[in-house]
Scaffold this active site. Structure first.
Site, mmCIF file in Angstrom:
data_model
loop_
_atom_site.group_PDB
_atom_site.id
_atom_site.type_symbol
_atom_site.label_atom_id
_atom_site.label_comp_id
_atom_site.label_asym_id
_atom_site.label_seq_id
_atom_site.Cartn_x
_atom_site.Cartn_y
_atom_site.Cartn_z
ATOM 1 N N GLY A 56 1.003 -0.898 0.019
ATOM 2 C CA GLY A 56 0.109 -0.014 -0.042
ATOM 3 C C GLY A 56 0.692 1.695 0.037
ATOM 4 O O GLY A 56 -0.033 2.365 -0.121
ATOM 5 N N THR A 57 1.601 1.038 -0.517
ATOM 6 C CA THR A 57 2.689 2.253 -0.349
ATOM 7 C C THR A 57 2.470 3.333 -1.339
ATOM 8 O O THR A 57 2.190 4.714 -0.727
ATOM 9 C CB THR A 57 4.682 2.318 -0.505
#
Length: 266
Positions: free
Chosen positions: A206-207
């Site tokens: 999810g960066t």
């Protein structure tokens, strides 16, 4: 209170997508709203199924948001089909949406393909020209520029090509063995490097969602693009430095690492 809208897919494991966006926007001090493009069955080890929203229902979600609580910024993430992209572009144009941040999600961190072939053309023709800034990673920048990126000079050439092609700013994210964590912002014919230090944390689920949502949050609060990027990078560094370790694969970050108060204490 400033407001931000995320248009993206749901992540059932909570680390990416709509869930990461809402956590990020909340942690960055804006009121978060959402329009869901797809439901996914996924966790830290990968994506096992995708169920797209219909274009009609997506339009209804967008109408519900824009006619009541107008967003100060919009972040667009995973949109896997051409009809959904067409719907988003038409509605955003209709409502005169501002501060649009597009994370051109094509491949998940786990390697799963998230964009159908016919959607790539719709994305580039309809959605990217509406953006204030795009946030591609190295593989996505290679697709959008049609170039191979092997070093910093290649990043600059690709970012320039993408910016000129679609008429918007481009934040080309480092990593992927090119550099530690240095990102390049290209706009108006010039580039600016934002230096970063790679954090030894294997949990990076999810960066991309988090960074783009943090940028949108800061644009919503009135920061200029350079400052919004700088603040977003500082925020995601904090999320990674918290060293949260959940799941059996590439786990999520701690979006609320800076949250304090009576209600979060053990």
């Amino acid at each position: 209170m400033k407001t931000a809208l995320t248009i993206a897919g749901s992540d059932s494991s909570g680390g990416a997508g709509i869930q990461a966006d809402i956590k990020t926007m909340t942690a960055n001090g804006v009121f978060a709203m959402s329009a869901i493009t797809a439901l996914t069955a996924q966790n830290t080890t990968g994506v096992t199924a995708i169920f797209d929203t219909t274009p009609q229902f997506l339009a209804q979600q967008l109408d519900a948001v824009f006619t009541d609580i107008y967003p100060d910024a919009v972040k667009i993430g995973m949109v896997s089909s051409a009809p959904l992209i067409d719907t988003i572009a038409e509605r955003l144009h209709f409502y005169g949406a501002k501060h649009i941040v597009v994370d051109p999600v094509m491949v998940a961190t786990s390697g799963a393909k998230l964009l159908q072939d016919d959607a790539v053309q719709a994305l580039t023709e309809k959605l990217l020209p509406l953006a204030e800034v795009l946030t591609p990673n190295i593989p996505e920048a290679e697709i959008l520029s049609g170039m191979t990126i092997a070093n910093a000079a290649d990043m600059e050439a690709a970012a320039r090509t993408i910016s000129e092609r679609y008429g918007c700013a481009v934040l080309c994210k480092g990593g992927h063995q090119i550099n530690d964590a240095d990102d390049l912002l290209w706009r108006g014919g010039t580039g600016k490097w934002f230096k970063g230090k790679r954090i030894a944390n294997p949990n990076t689920h999810g960066t991309g969602c988090t960074l783009s949502s943090a940028i949108a949050s800061n644009l919503a609060k009135g920061y200029d693009l350079d400052t919004a990027v700088e603040r977003a990078k500082a925020y995601i560094s904090g999320c990674l430095s918290a060293m949260l370790d959940l799941g059996h694969g590439s786990g999520p970050m701690d979006h609320t690492f800076n949250l304090k108060g009576d209600f979060v204490r053990d």
